[in-house]
Scaffold this active site. Structure first.
Site, PDB file in Angstrom:
ATOM      1  N   GLU A  35       0.851  -1.192   0.000  1.00 60.16           N
ATOM      2  CA  GLU A  35       0.000   0.000   0.000  1.00 60.16           C
ATOM      3  C   GLU A  35       0.886   1.241   0.000  1.00 60.16           C
ATOM      4  O   GLU A  35       1.824   1.341   0.776  1.00 60.16           O
ATOM      5  CB  GLU A  35      -0.913  -0.025   1.241  1.00 60.16           C
ATOM      6  CG  GLU A  35      -1.596   1.277   1.579  1.00 60.16           C
ATOM      7  CD  GLU A  35      -2.486   1.837   0.460  1.00 60.16           C
ATOM      8  OE1 GLU A  35      -3.231   1.063  -0.163  1.00 60.16           O
ATOM      9  OE2 GLU A  35      -2.392   3.062   0.217  1.00 60.16           O
ATOM     10  N   ARG A 109     -17.222   3.680   5.889  1.00 58.84           N
ATOM     11  CA  ARG A 109     -16.132   3.052   5.126  1.00 58.84           C
ATOM     12  C   ARG A 109     -14.963   2.642   6.016  1.00 58.84           C
ATOM     13  O   ARG A 109     -14.345   1.595   5.812  1.00 58.84           O
ATOM     14  CB  ARG A 109     -15.600   4.023   4.058  1.00 58.84           C
ATOM     15  CG  ARG A 109     -16.483   4.144   2.878  1.00 58.84           C
ATOM     16  CD  ARG A 109     -16.021   5.263   1.966  1.00 58.84           C
ATOM     17  NE  ARG A 109     -16.910   5.360   0.832  1.00 58.84           N
ATOM     18  CZ  ARG A 109     -16.670   4.826  -0.357  1.00 58.84           C
ATOM     19  NH1 ARG A 109     -15.540   4.201  -0.610  1.00 58.84           N
ATOM     20  NH2 ARG A 109     -17.533   4.947  -1.329  1.00 58.84           N
ATOM     21  N   TYR A 217     -28.170   8.593   4.284  1.00 56.66           N
ATOM     22  CA  TYR A 217     -28.499   7.336   4.971  1.00 56.66           C
ATOM     23  C   TYR A 217     -27.700   7.208   6.263  1.00 56.66           C
ATOM     24  O   TYR A 217     -26.650   7.825   6.428  1.00 56.66           O
ATOM     25  CB  TYR A 217     -28.330   6.116   4.060  1.00 56.66           C
ATOM     26  CG  TYR A 217     -26.969   5.880   3.448  1.00 56.66           C
ATOM     27  CD1 TYR A 217     -25.940   5.272   4.148  1.00 56.66           C
ATOM     28  CD2 TYR A 217     -26.724   6.233   2.117  1.00 56.66           C
ATOM     29  CE1 TYR A 217     -24.711   5.018   3.557  1.00 56.66           C
ATOM     30  CE2 TYR A 217     -25.501   5.994   1.520  1.00 56.66           C
ATOM     31  CZ  TYR A 217     -24.498   5.377   2.241  1.00 56.66           C
ATOM     32  OH  TYR A 217     -23.282   5.145   1.652  1.00 56.66           O
ATOM     33  N   ASP A 297     -11.623  -0.926  -8.837  1.00 60.22           N
ATOM     34  CA  ASP A 297     -11.629   0.315  -9.622  1.00 60.22           C
ATOM     35  C   ASP A 297     -10.472   0.385 -10.608  1.00 60.22           C
ATOM     36  O   ASP A 297     -10.550   1.105 -11.603  1.00 60.22           O
ATOM     37  CB  ASP A 297     -11.561   1.534  -8.680  1.00 60.22           C
ATOM     38  CG  ASP A 297     -12.944   1.995  -8.231  1.00 60.22           C
ATOM     39  OD1 ASP A 297     -13.910   1.211  -8.398  1.00 60.22           O
ATOM     40  OD2 ASP A 297     -13.057   3.117  -7.708  1.00 60.22           O
TER      41      ASP A 297
HETATM   42  C1  LIG Z   1     -19.484   9.432  -4.160  1.00 63.91           C
HETATM   43  C2  LIG Z   1     -19.236   7.944  -4.225  1.00 63.91           C
HETATM   44  C3  LIG Z   1     -20.094   7.073  -3.559  1.00 63.91           C
HETATM   45  C4  LIG Z   1     -19.903   5.678  -3.651  1.00 63.91           C
HETATM   46  N1  LIG Z   1     -20.768   4.845  -2.986  1.00 63.91           N
HETATM   47  C5  LIG Z   1     -20.624   3.504  -3.100  1.00 63.91           C
HETATM   48  C6  LIG Z   1     -21.509   2.613  -2.413  1.00 63.91           C
HETATM   49  O1  LIG Z   1     -22.412   3.051  -1.691  1.00 63.91           O
HETATM   50  N2  LIG Z   1     -21.348   1.262  -2.571  1.00 63.91           N
HETATM   51  C7  LIG Z   1     -20.351   0.747  -3.355  1.00 63.91           C
HETATM   52  O2  LIG Z   1     -20.250  -0.487  -3.473  1.00 63.91           O
HETATM   53  N3  LIG Z   1     -19.469   1.579  -4.000  1.00 63.91           N
HETATM   54  C8  LIG Z   1     -19.575   2.922  -3.882  1.00 63.91           C
HETATM   55  N4  LIG Z   1     -18.685   3.756  -4.505  1.00 63.91           N
HETATM   56  C9  LIG Z   1     -17.558   3.174  -5.261  1.00 63.91           C
HETATM   57  C10 LIG Z   1     -16.426   2.748  -4.317  1.00 63.91           C
HETATM   58  O3  LIG Z   1     -16.076   3.818  -3.473  1.00 63.91           O
HETATM   59  C11 LIG Z   1     -15.196   2.286  -5.108  1.00 63.91           C
HETATM   60  O4  LIG Z   1     -15.594   1.479  -6.188  1.00 63.91           O
HETATM   61  C12 LIG Z   1     -14.246   1.488  -4.215  1.00 63.91           C
HETATM   62  O5  LIG Z   1     -13.846   2.239  -3.095  1.00 63.91           O
HETATM   63  C13 LIG Z   1     -13.025   1.026  -5.008  1.00 63.91           C
HETATM   64  O6  LIG Z   1     -12.224   0.212  -4.183  1.00 63.91           O
HETATM   65  P1  LIG Z   1     -10.790  -0.268  -4.699  1.00 63.91           P
HETATM   66  O7  LIG Z   1     -10.210  -1.027  -3.555  1.00 63.91           O
HETATM   67  O8  LIG Z   1     -10.913  -0.918  -6.036  1.00 63.91           O
HETATM   68  O9  LIG Z   1      -9.973   1.070  -4.960  1.00 63.91           O
HETATM   69  P2  LIG Z   1      -9.530   2.190  -3.934  1.00 63.91           P
HETATM   70  O10 LIG Z   1     -10.522   2.369  -2.855  1.00 63.91           O
HETATM   71  O11 LIG Z   1      -9.170   3.378  -4.769  1.00 63.91           O
HETATM   72  O12 LIG Z   1      -8.206   1.597  -3.259  1.00 63.91           O
HETATM   73  C14 LIG Z   1      -6.993   1.564  -3.949  1.00 63.91           C
HETATM   74  C15 LIG Z   1      -5.852   1.451  -2.941  1.00 63.91           C
HETATM   75  O13 LIG Z   1      -4.626   1.338  -3.656  1.00 63.91           O
HETATM   76  C16 LIG Z   1      -3.687   2.265  -3.122  1.00 63.91           C
HETATM   77  N5  LIG Z   1      -2.771   2.618  -4.201  1.00 63.91           N
HETATM   78  C17 LIG Z   1      -3.007   3.440  -5.265  1.00 63.91           C
HETATM   79  N6  LIG Z   1      -1.931   3.518  -6.041  1.00 63.91           N
HETATM   80  C18 LIG Z   1      -0.978   2.730  -5.478  1.00 63.91           C
HETATM   81  C19 LIG Z   1       0.363   2.405  -5.829  1.00 63.91           C
HETATM   82  N7  LIG Z   1       0.954   2.923  -6.936  1.00 63.91           N
HETATM   83  N8  LIG Z   1       1.067   1.554  -5.048  1.00 63.91           N
HETATM   84  C20 LIG Z   1       0.480   1.022  -3.926  1.00 63.91           C
HETATM   85  N9  LIG Z   1      -0.786   1.313  -3.535  1.00 63.91           N
HETATM   86  C21 LIG Z   1      -1.506   2.149  -4.324  1.00 63.91           C
HETATM   87  C22 LIG Z   1      -4.540   3.417  -2.632  1.00 63.91           C
HETATM   88  O14 LIG Z   1      -3.849   4.192  -1.657  1.00 63.91           O
HETATM   89  C23 LIG Z   1      -5.741   2.683  -2.059  1.00 63.91           C
HETATM   90  O15 LIG Z   1      -5.520   2.271  -0.719  1.00 63.91           O
HETATM   91  C24 LIG Z   1     -18.833   5.155  -4.420  1.00 63.91           C
HETATM   92  C25 LIG Z   1     -17.957   6.035  -5.072  1.00 63.91           C
HETATM   93  C26 LIG Z   1     -18.149   7.412  -4.976  1.00 63.91           C
HETATM   94  C27 LIG Z   1     -17.196   8.335  -5.703  1.00 63.91           C
END
Ligand SMILES: Cc1cc2nc3c(=O)[nH]c(=O)nc-3n(C[C@H](O)[C@H](O)[C@H](O)COP(=O)(O)OP(=O)(O)OC[C@H]3O[C@@H](n4cnc5c(N)ncnc54)[C@H](O)[C@@H]3O)c2cc1C
Length: 390
Positions: A35, A109, A217, A297
């Site tokens: 991370e 979260r 909510y 994502d």
């Molecule tokens: C306004 C809003 C509301 C939302 N509401 C919902 C909801 O109610 N329900 C739902 O299911 N989804 C919701 N989402 C979507 C959800 O927030 C994301 O899809 C989710 O958080 C993505 O998770 P992830 O682990 O794929 O990516 P991220 O949460 O982006 O995690 C990526 C991790 O990788 C790390 N990282 C990045 N680059 C590097 C690197 N080069 N080297 C090492 N580490 C790195 C980051 O620091 C981070 O810890 C919402 C999104 C938004 C914008």
């Protein structure tokens, strides 16, 4: 795959931590999570966990933690921006449990991430390395070398890029895939329920108006109201994604809205008032190459109008671990993962964008007069990441 294989997970967000936990539960013994941040954390906001997400997490042994830390709405309402007239009603609570065998939850979260961090810490097969920002990947025979900004270099037999929208793994695999402004700005915040004029009942309500919506909510057992306000905008020029905003700016966006919305905006803590330009990327045709793959994502960012982004990342983590456990060789496991997941994720990406247009149309008065197309009506809640063919 050999359970002694070295598996590197890049990113300790919701997707990466779920993947690490699922790998450990499949018996893999050498899992490293890298991370970039020095400390693990999530933004101060809430998250909905639909039954497809809770089913996946329950299968990883987190059922009791979820029951303890989550709020469970009995109903969700969509209401008119000015009159608060009910436009649609979604049964949640017991009705969802009866239909899907898994609950629909709301959670802070940070509480979900803490839950995953605690579960990961109980697994001796997972090592977590903070302050490791991935900057490059290089092929070394059958393995891949990960290079980090702090100078560390690590060899892995499989690399799982769970590093979010601006994924360095995605960049290393497929070159520049720039994130684009989606046309939506979001304000997020948490308001203590105790300061609001009225209790939020039912505890999940979405107000919709022309080119705007305002979602509220409960999280933390009704003590906090999570706020997500979204407005369409074609004039975003700021470089950053998280820009300090003001209560006045937000109030101006929702001028003339129902008094409950005005009251909520009035009580948002000013120091935490940020606006976010929501960015997305074009759908990727592929997610994997050799022994490297992207998930969450990093693979399929989407606009948040189905509340499914994190849910899909959670599903990805489970299916990815099962694919690696099922197939003898890493390359074929990652192809199987992509085959199992690509269509669903691309579908949700498209449908989330469509739902945004419906929710924030120029005719909110007619919303709900025809059968609403939602994540529930599209059948997304029934998905079982622990059972889908890999
Ligand atoms: C306004 C809003 C509301 C939302 N509401 C919902 C909801 O109610 N329900 C739902 O299911 N989804 C919701 N989402 C979507 C959800 O927030 C994301 O899809 C989710 O958080 C993505 O998770 P992830 O682990 O794929 O990516 P991220 O949460 O982006 O995690 C990526 C991790 O990788 C790390 N990282 C990045 N680059 C590097 C690197 N080069 N080297 C090492 N580490 C790195 C980051 O620091 C981070 O810890 C919402 C999104 C938004 C914008």
């Amino acid at each position: 795959m050999d359970r002694e294989a070295r598996i590197a997970v890049v990113g300790a967000g919701i997707c990466g931590m779920t993947a690490a936990l699922a790998l450990a539960r499949c018996g893999f013994k050498r899992i490293s999570v890298f991370e970039r941040s020095a400390a693990l954390g999530e933004v101060g906001a809430g998250l909905t966990l639909s039954p497809n997400a809770t089913r996946a997490l329950i299968g990883l042994g987190l059922g009791d933690d979820l029951e303890r830390d989550c709020d469970e709405p009995h109903t969700g309402l969509t209401r008119h921006w000015r009159s608060a007239a009910i436009l649609t009603r979604s049964e949640r609570g017991a009705a969802i449990r009866a239909r899907y065998g898994a609950p629909y939850f709301q959670i802070h979260r940070a509480d979900l991430l803490d839950m995953l961090v605690r579960a990961v810490a109980r697994q001796p097969s997972i090592e977590l390395h903070t302050a490791h920002a991935l900057v490059g990947l290089e092929s070394r025979g059958d393995a891949t070398e990960l290079a980090f900004a702090n100078g560390a270099r690590v060899l892995a037999d499989a690399v799982l890029g769970c590093d979010g929208l601006k994924s360095a793994v995605c960049h290393a695999l497929f070159g520049v895939t720039p994130a684009e402004f989606s046309g939506y700005i979001a304000w997020r915040g948490l308001v203590p329920q105790s300061v609001l004029a009225r209790p939020l009942e039912p505890p999940a309500q979405l107000f919709i108006g022309i080119e705007r919506m305002f979602m509220r909510y409960h999280v933390r057992h009704g003590s906090l109201v999570n706020v997500v306000a979204v407005a369409r905008s074609d004039g975003w020029t700021d470089e950053g994604w998280m820009i300090p905003s003001t209560i006045e700016e937000l109030r101006a966006q929702y001028d003339g809205w129902h008094e409950d919305i005005a009251d909520t905006i009035l009580h948002l803590p000013p120091a935490q008032c940020f606006k976010w330009a929501i960015h997305v990327r074009q759908a990727l045709p592929r997610w994997q190459q050799g022994n490297v793959v992207v998930a969450g994502d990093a693979a399929h960012p989407m606009v948040p109008f189905m509340g499914m982004g994190a849910a899909l990342g959670i599903e990805d983590g489970v299916v990815l671990a099962r694919a690696l456990a099922t197939h003898g060789e890493v390359g074929s496991a990652l192809v199987a993962f992509e085959r199992a997941r690509h269509e669903r994720a691309s579908f949700v990406q498209r449908e989330s964008a469509r739902r945004g247009l419906r929710l924030m149309s120029h005719d909110p008065d007619s919303f709900g007069r025809t059968q609403e197309v939602s994540e529930d009506s599209l059948g997304l809640f029934a998905y079982d990441a622990h059972a889908v063919a890999v």
